[in-house]
Design an enzyme around this catalytic site. Structure first.
Site, PDB file in Angstrom:
ATOM      1  N   GLY A 182       0.809  -1.218   0.000  1.00 24.58           N
ATOM      2  CA  GLY A 182       0.000   0.000   0.000  1.00 24.58           C
ATOM      3  C   GLY A 182       0.839   1.264   0.000  1.00 24.58           C
ATOM      4  O   GLY A 182       0.615   2.179  -0.792  1.00 24.58           O
ATOM      5  N   GLU A 204       6.151   2.842   8.570  1.00 19.11           N
ATOM      6  CA  GLU A 204       5.504   1.539   8.438  1.00 19.11           C
ATOM      7  C   GLU A 204       6.492   0.515   7.851  1.00 19.11           C
ATOM      8  O   GLU A 204       6.401  -0.675   8.146  1.00 19.11           O
ATOM      9  CB  GLU A 204       4.248   1.637   7.550  1.00 19.11           C
ATOM     10  CG  GLU A 204       3.338   0.414   7.689  1.00 19.11           C
ATOM     11  CD  GLU A 204       1.983   0.593   7.015  1.00 19.11           C
ATOM     12  OE1 GLU A 204       1.865   1.402   6.079  1.00 19.11           O
ATOM     13  OE2 GLU A 204       1.032  -0.102   7.422  1.00 19.11           O
TER      14      GLU A 204
END
Lengths: 532, 532
Positions: A266, A353
């Site tokens: 993502g 992340e």
């Protein structure tokens, strides 16, 4: 000890020794015109000035050695060729390739991962057809009018990158086209966006790889309800970007579907259909191609082994020097460009992340620091805000400045002999120097310690092509750091526990789980928060 | 050693000892329903849940002792009464009172600083008259139409706070009224805002205390030029917020002028005319009064000496525990409210500009950490972004969650038995628990260490009154920390050096300083950046 481990490289010992007496930028001759001219690189339209880092040629040599020992270029090559790098050896993991670069490997033959690039080409062709049909009037609303707005409904990687790129490039929007974004499950987010829209002229682009993201499904339902209430047909107003064959791949429910592959994470998906559908709607197909071209040039140039000629590699290593060896916990990304106002938020996601991990690719606990906290806001605004701390605080914050020689709109004004854009760039360069040099003063409150490491990235103008390049520079900086720390930068196991606990709390709220006699922690928290 | 010094307090020794074995939230019985019920406070409409901090009753007692030893309540009282706290003893400094609280001390008699409150009342009366005239049609544009948009032109404290409050409260906008903001000297910032406006229906609110802020003056010139180009009279479209008698206090150039006093720092000025003119234009006078009332209630409640009953004081001390004793370099502020999306940016300024200092109020170098790096983005968005690092990274990030039981628009949707707002709040509480508790797993990549300290602030709904209270809670948290660290939280000497160097570079660019024969550092930087 595993030979891949960060701390096992001979170079890390050298760097630790060098870090005991880092270069003093405030000393006589610590920052000279010669140094500025030497510690500089041109790369894919950007110039990097890094004389204001606390480094010497010996440090650079040791960083080069670290890059070589850790096999960073081999890892980047393997990634671009489709190696299964998203895994933890010996444990259950996503076990996937990492192929965001294949989306833009469309300009040289042969591509490094031909199958993935062929799939990307197929989706890009579908996008071109879709955009042509919008332009020709083949796709219009029920009244025969063209669509003017695309609302992207997505969250995390399906939101931050596309939003940052849209804001960066909306100066180049096609006449009458704009985009909005709905991400948060907070119902006020959707309400605020929807309150200003002419729904009949609006397309909603629902983006979810799995087709099961809670926030996105909730917001899609909300959007469908509002469209239906307005007497419109949702199937005529929604497009989907999702995994082929997944729950959202349903031609009956969407005007058009575009596919994303599971080998594109993502946070690395802005140059896949996740970003390109909305960007294409607003900017047109040519701009989309330029974004891809800019990113692709960087992908290839990122394979150069010489750290003095490979900008993302050098940025990665300077970051490691500042974080692991000089001990600074954060890094600030400070664009001197209002159009890049959300780019730090995208990088915050992409970096934290990716590299906020504590186990190696072999599943062992790391014995060294991994990713720093990444944050930032545009200058000159920040100068009137948090720069006080980065100049005089007790936390040292390494800074990465990003600027452009020319503005996008060209609406500049000469005041006091210089234009606004010159003032903007001069301020950026002045901050770089001020942080490095510091200043002594008889008034202790007016002393500046200096030696605050920073670098300047500068290009001619923020265009689709430079934006693509900038995005890829940071994607590679992040991946290089992850390779060097020997962590998996491509999974996100850390998001699971919160999801599990949220489901448990929601089950209690929905009373689908009968409250037990015992006072559970969950019940207690709900009650004390006043929502139980 | 000076008795005011942070490290000289007996409590700091106790806290350092206690920090060697901080409370283990992951142990059996480490986080119980009883603990959740005990470590909780209600305060001015907010509930604070702080059982998920790494504290024991002994730590709280030591923090109370620190608050008492450091005289924090006495300092807050003195501040509100008008003591000259913005100074460095024995050195040149701004040497001013710190009276942002006086702007809202309008609801109890007598006010704590009567003269300042009387001035604030005078400006508020002027604002009410102005808003009444806009409503009645006494103030209209040249075509007799009402104004619909106010563009605030300011930077730093004249931008971030007002912008954050506007975004927080625009759900309550009067029909047909909205605001925009221009801050950056980046010409693309103004260009982007101006490109979407009907200038004839727009008022520009130029905000600068000194009347000499480079960015604001440049943008004002740009705005005036655009208004004149459109055939309109700038004097009819601009209002000013500035110091009385300063260069911008000129009735011939502005439709109306409102005054700000030099004893209100920019970053503390949202509840002065700096914020209230634009907020009043959009929300109306009653909402402005509610913001002030909410802030005032907190100002008074912040004077309670018991840390278990004083929310900003406890937040301040928990922050000191996490930063100075547990060693965490940053703090994340994570609102579960899209409307608060820019509140962390305001706090980043307010906190880091206040407490990013290295000298005591007596001008000595501090021997302890002062302000942390403050950052954050709204949840649930952040859960899909940087939360990976806060759960599993090697940097521990103390978190402050902010949430509301009800949404603003009330446009909620039931999916799977719960509404969106319930999902939002449940996610926030789940994250709080997950960070504290952690989780063991056979798969090392799926282990969560837990013991990540956090707290939850929750109120019924984000309204003008709760927004005022929230703002004041953080203003006092910041000031309490500054008092405790014995620094001056109200100056900003650290912004000067960059200004001086920027002027030097701009002089070179304007060729007003003839380039010397010698290759100066400044010339070299300009040339290497490609703008010399």
């Amino acid at each position: 000890m595993d030979v891949h481990d960060f701390s096992a490289h001979a170079a890390t010992g050298k760097l630790a020794a060098l870090a005991r007496t880092p270069h003093d930028l405030t000393a006589d001759g610590g920052l000279t015109p010669q140094r500025v001219g030497t510690m500089r690189m041109s790369f894919c339209g950007f110039d990097l000035l890094y004389a204001t880092q606390r480094i010497t040629p010996e440090v650079l040599d040791a960083l080069q050695e670290l890059a070589d020992e850790a096999g960073l270029i081999a890892a980047c090559t393997a990634m671009q060729q489709g190696a299964v790098l998203n895994r933890i050896e010996g444990y259950a993991s996503e076990n996937r390739q990492v192929l965001h670069t294949a989306c833009r490997d469309l300009f040289d033959q042969p591509p490094m991962a031909p199958e993935a690039s062929a799939k990307a080409r197929r989706e890009l062709d579908k996008l071109r057809t879709f955009l042509d049909e919008l332009a020709s009037g083949a796709i219009v609303n029920a009244q025969g009018q063209p669509f003017t707005t695309m609302v992207q409904v997505g969250i995390g990687g399906s939101d931050l990158g596309p939003r940052a790129l849209y804001m960066a490039l909306k100066a180049y929007a096609l006449p009458g086209r704009c985009a909005r974004f709905i991400a948060n499950v907070d119902p006020d987010d959707a309400a605020e966006v929807l309150s200003g829209l002419d729904l009949s002229r609006t397309l909603f682009n629902v983006v979810s790889k799995s087709g099961t993201t809670l926030e996105t499904l909730t917001n899609e339902r909300l959007v469908r309800a509002r469209i239906a209430e307005a007497g419109l047909d949702p199937a005529r107003h929604l497009v989907a970007v999702t995994g082929e064959g997944g729950p959202m791949d349903d031609a009956g429910k969407y005007l058009r579907s575009f596919y994303m592959e599971d080998y594109i994470g993502g946070r690395y998906s802005s140059t896949s259909m996740v970003g390109l559908v909305t960007l294409g709607f607003v900017l047109g197909f040519e701009a989309v191609t330029d974004i891809l071209r800019g990113a692709h040039e960087v992908d290839r140039a990122a394979l150069k082994p010489d750290i003095r000629a490979n900008l993302p590699l050098l940025l990665a290593l300077l970051g490691i020097w500042n974080h692991n060896f000089l001990g600074h916990a954060t890094v600030a990304v400070l664009p001197y460009s209002q159009a890049l106002s959300r780019f730090p938020a995208h990088l915050q996601q992409c970096d934290m992340e990716s590299n906020g991990k504590s186990v190696t690719r072999q599943g062992k606990a790391v014995g060294w620091k991994t990713g720093p906290v990444v944050w930032g806001e545009p200058g000159t605004n920040g100068q009137h805000a948090f720069y006080q701390l980065i100049h005089q605080g007790t936390e040292v914050v390494p800074a990465e400045f990003i600027g452009f020689r020319h503005s996008q709109y060209g609406l500049d004004l000469q005041v006091a002999g210089t234009g606004s854009q010159q003032k903007l760039v001069a301020n950026m360069l002045a901050q770089s120097l001020a942080l490095a040099l510091g200043k002594q003063d008889d008034n202790p409150a007016r002393c500046f310690p200096g030696n605050r490491p920073n670098a300047v990235l500068i290009a001619d103008r923020l265009t689709p092509r430079t934006m693509g390049a900038l995005l890829a520079i940071y994607e590679h900086r992040i991946a290089f750091q992850g390779f060097c720390w020997n962590i998996n930068s491509f999974d996100q196991e850390g998001v699971q526990l919160g999801k599990v606990l949220a489901t448990r709390l929601l089950d209690l709220l929905a009373a689908r789980t009968p409250p037990e006699g015992a006072d559970t922690l969950e019940m207690s928290v709900l009650r004390q928060a006043g929502i139980g």
